[in-house]
Design an enzyme around this catalytic site. Sequence first.
Site, PDB file in Angstrom:
ATOM      1  N   LYS A  22     -10.645  -2.937  -0.760  1.00 11.82           N
ATOM      2  CA  LYS A  22     -10.560  -1.930  -1.820  1.00 11.82           C
ATOM      3  C   LYS A  22     -11.881  -1.189  -1.971  1.00 11.82           C
ATOM      4  O   LYS A  22     -11.930   0.047  -2.030  1.00 11.82           O
ATOM      5  CB  LYS A  22     -10.184  -2.618  -3.129  1.00 11.82           C
ATOM      6  CG  LYS A  22      -9.836  -1.677  -4.276  1.00 11.82           C
ATOM      7  CD  LYS A  22      -9.337  -2.483  -5.464  1.00 11.82           C
ATOM      8  CE  LYS A  22      -8.011  -3.152  -5.126  1.00 11.82           C
ATOM      9  NZ  LYS A  22      -7.601  -4.143  -6.101  1.00 11.82           N
ATOM     10  N   ARG A 115     -12.025  -4.281 -10.930  1.00 13.84           N
ATOM     11  CA  ARG A 115     -10.972  -4.786 -10.044  1.00 13.84           C
ATOM     12  C   ARG A 115     -11.563  -5.701  -8.976  1.00 13.84           C
ATOM     13  O   ARG A 115     -12.667  -5.468  -8.491  1.00 13.84           O
ATOM     14  CB  ARG A 115     -10.241  -3.636  -9.342  1.00 13.84           C
ATOM     15  CG  ARG A 115      -9.416  -2.739 -10.251  1.00 13.84           C
ATOM     16  CD  ARG A 115      -8.664  -1.705  -9.424  1.00 13.84           C
ATOM     17  NE  ARG A 115      -7.695  -0.973 -10.206  1.00 13.84           N
ATOM     18  CZ  ARG A 115      -7.940   0.197 -10.795  1.00 13.84           C
ATOM     19  NH1 ARG A 115      -9.131   0.749 -10.678  1.00 13.84           N
ATOM     20  NH2 ARG A 115      -6.990   0.804 -11.493  1.00 13.84           N
ATOM     21  N   GLY A 130      -2.352  -6.874  -5.225  1.00 16.77           N
ATOM     22  CA  GLY A 130      -1.867  -7.542  -6.423  1.00 16.77           C
ATOM     23  C   GLY A 130      -2.154  -9.020  -6.478  1.00 16.77           C
ATOM     24  O   GLY A 130      -1.709  -9.707  -7.383  1.00 16.77           O
ATOM     25  N   THR A 134      -7.047  -7.227 -12.460  1.00 17.44           N
ATOM     26  CA  THR A 134      -7.658  -5.952 -12.814  1.00 17.44           C
ATOM     27  C   THR A 134      -7.867  -5.917 -14.326  1.00 17.44           C
ATOM     28  O   THR A 134      -7.004  -6.361 -15.083  1.00 17.44           O
ATOM     29  CB  THR A 134      -6.740  -4.785 -12.388  1.00 17.44           C
ATOM     30  OG1 THR A 134      -6.642  -4.762 -10.969  1.00 17.44           O
ATOM     31  CG2 THR A 134      -7.277  -3.451 -12.874  1.00 17.44           C
ATOM     32  N   GLN A 181     -15.493   0.760 -11.580  1.00 15.99           N
ATOM     33  CA  GLN A 181     -15.245   2.192 -11.402  1.00 15.99           C
ATOM     34  C   GLN A 181     -15.020   2.867 -12.741  1.00 15.99           C
ATOM     35  O   GLN A 181     -14.327   2.328 -13.609  1.00 15.99           O
ATOM     36  CB  GLN A 181     -13.999   2.376 -10.517  1.00 15.99           C
ATOM     37  CG  GLN A 181     -13.700   3.798 -10.117  1.00 15.99           C
ATOM     38  CD  GLN A 181     -12.525   3.883  -9.152  1.00 15.99           C
ATOM     39  OE1 GLN A 181     -11.648   3.033  -9.155  1.00 15.99           O
ATOM     40  NE2 GLN A 181     -12.519   4.907  -8.323  1.00 15.99           N
ATOM     41  N   GLU A 295      -3.153   5.275  -4.982  1.00 14.51           N
ATOM     42  CA  GLU A 295      -3.083   5.304  -6.439  1.00 14.51           C
ATOM     43  C   GLU A 295      -3.839   6.545  -6.925  1.00 14.51           C
ATOM     44  O   GLU A 295      -4.974   6.779  -6.492  1.00 14.51           O
ATOM     45  CB  GLU A 295      -3.692   4.029  -7.034  1.00 14.51           C
ATOM     46  CG  GLU A 295      -2.918   2.762  -6.681  1.00 14.51           C
ATOM     47  CD  GLU A 295      -3.584   1.515  -7.234  1.00 14.51           C
ATOM     48  OE1 GLU A 295      -4.261   1.619  -8.287  1.00 14.51           O
ATOM     49  OE2 GLU A 295      -3.439   0.442  -6.615  1.00 14.51           O
ATOM     50  N   GLN A 307      -7.493   4.709  -5.521  1.00 13.76           N
ATOM     51  CA  GLN A 307      -7.356   3.707  -4.466  1.00 13.76           C
ATOM     52  C   GLN A 307      -6.502   4.264  -3.338  1.00 13.76           C
ATOM     53  O   GLN A 307      -5.638   5.122  -3.549  1.00 13.76           O
ATOM     54  CB  GLN A 307      -6.712   2.419  -4.987  1.00 13.76           C
ATOM     55  CG  GLN A 307      -6.722   1.256  -4.005  1.00 13.76           C
ATOM     56  CD  GLN A 307      -8.078   1.016  -3.394  1.00 13.76           C
ATOM     57  OE1 GLN A 307      -8.289   1.329  -2.236  1.00 13.76           O
ATOM     58  NE2 GLN A 307      -9.020   0.476  -4.162  1.00 13.76           N
ATOM     59  N   ARG A 309      -4.834   2.508   0.440  1.00 13.00           N
ATOM     60  CA  ARG A 309      -4.763   1.371   1.366  1.00 13.00           C
ATOM     61  C   ARG A 309      -3.678   1.659   2.402  1.00 13.00           C
ATOM     62  O   ARG A 309      -2.781   2.475   2.154  1.00 13.00           O
ATOM     63  CB  ARG A 309      -4.434   0.082   0.605  1.00 13.00           C
ATOM     64  CG  ARG A 309      -3.083   0.100  -0.078  1.00 13.00           C
ATOM     65  CD  ARG A 309      -2.786  -1.204  -0.792  1.00 13.00           C
ATOM     66  NE  ARG A 309      -3.644  -1.435  -1.929  1.00 13.00           N
ATOM     67  CZ  ARG A 309      -3.394  -0.993  -3.174  1.00 13.00           C
ATOM     68  NH1 ARG A 309      -2.317  -0.264  -3.413  1.00 13.00           N
ATOM     69  NH2 ARG A 309      -4.212  -1.256  -4.148  1.00 13.00           N
ATOM     70  N   HIS A 847      28.440 -11.782  22.300  1.00 14.07           N
ATOM     71  CA  HIS A 847      28.572 -13.126  22.853  1.00 14.07           C
ATOM     72  C   HIS A 847      29.111 -14.147  21.865  1.00 14.07           C
ATOM     73  O   HIS A 847      30.083 -14.851  22.144  1.00 14.07           O
ATOM     74  CB  HIS A 847      27.215 -13.600  23.393  1.00 14.07           C
ATOM     75  CG  HIS A 847      27.169 -15.072  23.619  1.00 14.07           C
ATOM     76  ND1 HIS A 847      26.688 -15.958  22.666  1.00 14.07           N
ATOM     77  CD2 HIS A 847      27.593 -15.824  24.657  1.00 14.07           C
ATOM     78  CE1 HIS A 847      26.801 -17.179  23.121  1.00 14.07           C
ATOM     79  NE2 HIS A 847      27.334 -17.131  24.327  1.00 14.07           N
TER      80      HIS A 847
END
Length: 892
Positions: A22, A115, A130, A134, A181, A295, A307, A309, A847
């Site tokens: 992150k 976070r 997750g 946070t 942040q 995000e 964010q 990822r 089969h």
Amino acid sequence: MNPYVLDFGQIDKHSLPLVGGKGANLGEMTQAGFPVPSGFCVTTQAFRAFLEQSPAMSAYFQQLDQLQADQLAEIAAIGRTIREHLAMVPIPGHIQIAILESWRRCGAAQAYAVRSSATAEDLPTASFAGQQDTYLNVRGDEQLLKAIRACWASLFTDRAISYRAKNRFDHRAVLLSVVVQQMVFPEVSGIMFTADPISGHRGTISIDASFGLGEALVSGLVSADLYQVRQGELWSKKIARKKLAIYGLPEGGTVTQDLPESEQEREALGAEQVLELAKLGEQIKAHYGSEQDIEWCYAQGRFYIVQSRPITSLYPLARVTDPLGPGESPHLFLSFGHQQMMTDAMKPMGLSVLRTLLPFGKPTLRAESRFTSAAGGRMFVDITKLFTLQPARTLFPKLLYNIDELMAIGAEEYVQQDAFIRHLPKAPGLKKGIARFVGPILLRSMRNLWVADLSKAEQKVSAYMKQSLQLGASRLAGLSGPERIMRLQEHIGSLMLNIFPALLPYPLPGIISFRMLHALSVRWLGDADVAHVLNRGLQGNVTSEMGLMIGDLADTARPYPEVIELIRHGQPAAFREQLRHVHGGDVFGQAWDHFMKLYGMRCPGEIDITRPRWRDDPNTLLPSIDSHMRSMQPGEHRVKFAQGAVEAEAAGRDLLARLRKQPLGWFKAKLMGRLLRAFRALMALREHPKYLMMQNFGIIREALLAEGALLVEAGVLAQADDVFFVSLDELLRLTQGERPETLPQLLRQRKEELERYRTLTPPRLMTSVGEIITGRRKMTDAPAGALLGTPVSAGVVEGIARIVMRPEEAKLNKGEIMIAPFTDPGWTPLFHSAVGLVMEVGGLMTHGAVVAREYGIPAVVGIDGATQLIRDGDRIRLDGTRGYVLVLEPHA
């Protein structure tokens, strides 16, 4: 540079060991100029120094090492103990000073989001999203330090411990950084995916948006508006009722508020805002070079990124060999593994052999077909150009119903879409090419169906197979090096061109006659069940006979306790040698050798040439013999099979007698009589082409391993089976003397990729832009709560469900119903031990379905996720007539 605290401007993608996934992403985006609120990271070195304050952590880590992901009570206990302990561990003074200096420099009066950022988080192969905590709207130095300590402790929440255990991450190796942040107090916030996370469509940007802070959305408290953008235009939107929102408080923390009725269905974003945000998402995706989960928030007239990822849940793309033309439809790919009832990931050589095997779309026999693509360790076949022929858009999906109903439904719906048809690529010469290949097969099939002498069919097929195999072996004999590899490529590339025209005209009319028998029985007699009875006890099916011979092996072993002990607890790799030293081993060994001569080149997942054959490793065969001994009486398998043949003959005579009593009965009986003879004579030959293919695969595999052994002697490979981690072309270059310095690294990378691919679930159908095409069944008259599938072998049975993911792990007992992801001929030995069969993939003519009908056991296929939805030990009802499975008594 302070080793304990780094500002975002000091961080980039290479900082991951210090600031976690992150933190590295936030620093990378900050340096790239994206609108990221400012902040800093407390590094993993600070976390390590914090843990070193506690002498007790070493013992705690040892306890964590012993835990399995499903030991929830134990995980909860140790996690709680560690968190409570860390709450008492002091933050070293010099680290506190470094944190507070960065905080003041960033703005002591500001509110912050705090976070956790783990070193194994937001990676391309493992999200960890997750797993840690946070804290929002953190104000003041006391709240800040408290939140940082809480983030550190959250590495030991129940969910984080379990996730690491499940994904086999060392608890000591996952370190924690903390992101601090500046808070943005948004009017709107949400999540943006640069590819549709549901369908996988790479050209769709999907945006979820709601009012207030994004925590309400992430935590599932509120439904979000959904906006989708394609090619720079708003493609769709769904406005949700947003009943609440989370907002920051002036004194710190957050509050959840109900929204006024008038606000609940107001659009969170306007069209221009959606397109502006989508453009920003495209820029972030371009920067990282991969699809992103982003995000974002919107405040005071501008967007902020908090964010980004990688999206780790997308199935890899199947690539089109030729670039798409302007305005051309996305290509449609079919999973070859679903068609062959083997959906496991394969090594590169396995894929290369299959891509060379397909005879279409290649300039030479030795080349890999450009109509194929390897994705996620599986082979996909590009069937797009086939649909330039209008009849194919109707007929091909109907053929797919024989393979897999969900695949057929998905294809049927997709290829009829105007947007797909209108932009199909041109395919000059396709109709003539198909006619040249298929025409002679169909003409010979019709002759065999209606007029040929059927009494010599099996003899002709067996003679061709013997001659073909001898020719293939002689062509490869005495060769080595580049000459052997080029001859192998030619041999593989010619197999289907030779085998299919020669052998398909025999089983194909058997399949056609079965469909006609069923259709005419329903039309003339209203009888939908008789055709299934006619399947039983077909004589001459090489795969069915293989299963019967497994029973013979079990019966041979029964009088000899020492042989039984070896079957159950011996060393599979040394099994044949161990037989020489036990009482009865010589008797059983003779039967074993005879079986291996006929079937030793087979195994579960046999289309993957890199898998050990039974003659290499009987580990997957011995449990089947054991299950047979425990679930069947001596000779019972042969008696039941013979009884099935008697029942089929009786059903055929009864069918003809009933028809003769009808108007034009003489004609109906004559027509049906021919169909019955064709079916009983030719349907048994259905497995012969695959059997011959596997005989050739046995020869090819031995040649590849021999070449691998030579490369080991030359110091190129570490072990002979490393040859399976390169393609045929790459192997050719190695035998020609190429010695790339990066080869060890390449092999290591491909082995790691294979492990990751094994965790993926391949789609049945997928487009070249990644969209997964999924068919949906129509509801039937099944009971409430039943799992719906495709009925392929009639009958109803109740029993204990036994989940079998791999044949070598099978422990079937008498009266149990086998639940499997798929089956191919290598699974046949287990069929005698089961009273019913459920599979996640398959269709009427695959089969498992054919063998289940021959053995007379009810079967339902095509139940997605059956091995998860049904638990081992559940008591279930399997209805192979209507096509459902119902859990009657869940296993405690």
